[in-house]
Design an enzyme around this catalytic site. Structure first.
Site, mmCIF file in Angstrom:
data_model
loop_
_atom_site.group_PDB
_atom_site.id
_atom_site.type_symbol
_atom_site.label_atom_id
_atom_site.label_comp_id
_atom_site.label_asym_id
_atom_site.label_seq_id
_atom_site.Cartn_x
_atom_site.Cartn_y
_atom_site.Cartn_z
ATOM 1 N N LYS A 143 14.475 -9.851 -24.025
ATOM 2 C CA LYS A 143 15.501 -8.833 -24.257
ATOM 3 C C LYS A 143 15.815 -8.108 -22.955
ATOM 4 C CE LYS A 143 16.429 -4.825 -27.264
ATOM 5 N NZ LYS A 143 15.872 -4.005 -28.371
ATOM 6 N N SER A 200 18.868 -3.792 -31.984
ATOM 7 C CA SER A 200 19.410 -4.011 -30.662
ATOM 8 C C SER A 200 18.901 -5.275 -29.971
ATOM 9 C CB SER A 200 19.100 -2.803 -29.773
ATOM 10 O OG SER A 200 17.707 -2.594 -29.653
ATOM 11 N N SER A 201 17.970 -6.001 -30.611
ATOM 12 C CA SER A 201 17.527 -7.284 -30.041
ATOM 13 C C SER A 201 18.430 -8.406 -30.556
ATOM 14 C CB SER A 201 16.060 -7.558 -30.418
ATOM 15 O OG SER A 201 15.223 -6.479 -30.071
ATOM 16 N N ILE A 254 12.923 0.337 -32.432
ATOM 17 C CA ILE A 254 12.724 1.755 -32.732
ATOM 18 C C ILE A 254 13.310 2.123 -34.087
ATOM 19 C CG2 ILE A 254 14.860 2.606 -31.640
ATOM 20 C CD1 ILE A 254 13.236 5.050 -30.699
ATOM 21 N N GLY A 255 14.170 1.258 -34.625
ATOM 22 C CA GLY A 255 14.776 1.531 -35.918
ATOM 23 C C GLY A 255 15.235 0.254 -36.605
ATOM 24 N N GLY A 256 14.453 -0.820 -36.399
ATOM 25 C CA GLY A 256 14.827 -2.112 -36.974
ATOM 26 C C GLY A 256 15.302 -3.119 -35.953
ATOM 27 N N SER A 257 15.174 -2.815 -34.674
ATOM 28 C CA SER A 257 15.814 -3.617 -33.627
ATOM 29 C C SER A 257 15.235 -5.004 -33.437
ATOM 30 C CB SER A 257 15.769 -2.863 -32.290
ATOM 31 O OG SER A 257 16.558 -1.698 -32.351
#
Length: 462
Positions: free
Chosen positions: A19, A94-95, A115-118
């Site tokens: 990433k 975000s990944s 951090i929130g599902g990334s």
């Protein structure tokens, strides 16, 4: 390398995608922000270095949404990444570049962050596996975020892979002596092979919905099929209800990420050409506080209650005392949830990672609350992994046309994305108590072994 030396390198020759927010020696970690172009990483992050030392070969860095806080995947440097199952759909974030690369077969093994599902959103939407470890188990050095400094809800690095075996290889590496030598600030916790190989029967709690966000038919079916598989292996499946589920996504998470009122994120993107998914947020965060508060009140009248609570958090935390109170309330909540698990004898929880399959391009900016099923476990800091289970069927689509409730603007956006979704992958999420990644991986491996999910098939080009 001599053949005799390869035994000490269990990842020998395996290509590794990374990433783009990770430090890779000689390359930029831009976070999709033009002001970071030209900022060259002088050395590898501890995670990249450990994987290299064990024989992996970093060969690409993968795309991210601008500023990372999105489950779309677009920025003005590298452009838009789409879903390999359907190019009109999002790959998640975000990944998102990692999910798309592994889902398409361009990579088999990669490094993301969450951090929130990334990690889990791209894994579930691209039909691959991924695990968000307990924050603190793996070094955070050399990984760049959009909210550095806040420690209430911590981001963590973690692997994505085409199979659970790839995740196991990565977690062994991240739990090795080499990782501790790279960063002595982390606990020296070695991989628990005994837990991974155990066959003891477990008690697994299951839920299909939690909080105000509705779940589509295919997401419920994926969890039900996963529950049936685990029950057939002798595990006890029991109903589970997460107490005050909405607190994680409407109170603690937004308050942590926007504790500074978004100041760091605004500064990071100052003067940048803004991508479509983050532009409205940056414009709102850039306003003076009094104007922001006034506008938030107006917006709150137009949205449902739980969305209004999230919006208010962009004003930031008013004082250090308020921040300390919030931290204390979160710690109390975490221990209440752990106490619930212990009193109910629960070893793990099975639930959806997302309420819907991969959304149409552009829709995530209108449906941020969809991440609530992932965010919960970031806030609680429980390890959570995703395994693909099934694909959306035409029967699922028909059921959602009749039954998925368009009760507000947010759910109307989710419902319209369910049209023409047949064929998209659906996953189940496995959650365990902090620092029990090996148990999580064990259950994921059992589930993967018995489900009939078929990865995306691409014709070979000649």
């Amino acid at each position: 390398m001599p053949v005799s030396d390869r035994g000490s390198k269990p990842l020998f020759g395996i290509p590794l995608s990374v990433k783009e927010n990770e430090d890779v020696e000689g390359y930029c970690a831009t976070l999709g922000c033009t002001r970071r172009l030209g900022v060259i990483s002088e050395k590898n992050s501890p995670r990249v270095q450990v994987l290299k030392d064990l024989g992996a070969i970093p060969f690409i860095t993968t795309n991210v949404p601008q500023g990372l806080l999105s489950f779309s995947c677009a920025n003005p440097i590298y452009g838009v990444t789409t879903n390999p199952w359907n190019a009109k759909r999002e790959p998640g974030g975000s990944s998102g570049g990692e999910g798309a690369a592994i889902g398409s077969g361009a990579s088999v093994f990669g490094l993301g962050s969450d951090i929130g599902g990334s990690i889990r959103i791209p894994a579930s939407w691209n039909g691959v596996t991924g695990i968000k470890p307990t924050a603190g188990r793996i070094s955070a050095v050399g990984r760049h975020t959009s909210s550095p400094g806040q420690t209430m809800v911590k981001a963590t690095a973690g692997p994505l892979a085409s199979t659970v075996d790839g995740l196991i290889m990565a977690m062994r590496a991240f739990s090795s002596k080499q990782m501790f030598l790279e960063d002595p600030s982390i606990p020296q916790q070695f991989f628990n092979e005994e837990e991974l190989l155990s066959e003891r029967p477990l008690t697994i709690g299951v839920y299909y919905t939690a909080g105000p966000v509705e779940v589509c038919a295919a997401a419920k079916r994926a969890v039900k099929e996963a529950a049936d598989v685990l029950a057939s292996r002798g595990h006890k499946i029991v109903p589970y209800e997460l107490r005050d589920a909405e607190l994680c996504s409407t109170k603690f998470f937004p308050a942590a990420v926007f504790g500074d009122g978004g100041a760091h994120l605004v500064n990071l993107l100052y003067g940048d050409e803004l991508s479509h998914d983050i532009s409205p947020l940056i414009k709102l965060l850039s306003l003076p506080l009094l104007l922001k508060k006034a506008l938030n009140k107006i917006i709150s009248f137009a949205v449902v209650d739980y969305a209004a609570e999230v919006i208010k958090k962009n004003e930031g935390v008013a004082s250090v005392n308020d921040w300390c109170i919030l931290q204390r309330e979160l710690q109390e909540y975490i221990h209440l949830v752990i106490s619930d698990w212990k009193s109910e004898g629960i070893d793990a929880v099975l639930c959806p990672p997302m309420p819907v399959p991969a959304m149409p391009l552009g829709d995530p900016q209108l449906a941020k609350s969809a991440v609530s099923y992932c965010v919960t476990w970031n806030v609680l800091n429980f390890p959570a992994g995703v395994v693909p289970v099934t694909r959306v069927t035409s029967a699922d689509e028909e059921a959602d046309k009749k039954n998925f409730p368009p009760k507000d603007m947010f759910h109307r956006v989710l419902k319209r994305g369910l049209t023409n979704s047949a064929g998209l992958p659906m996953a189940a999420q496995i959650v365990t108590l902090p620092y029990q990644e090996e148990l999580c991986l064990r259950i994921m491996k059992e589930l993967e072994s018995d489900v009939s999910f078929q990865p995306l098939q691409r014709p070979l080009h000649t």
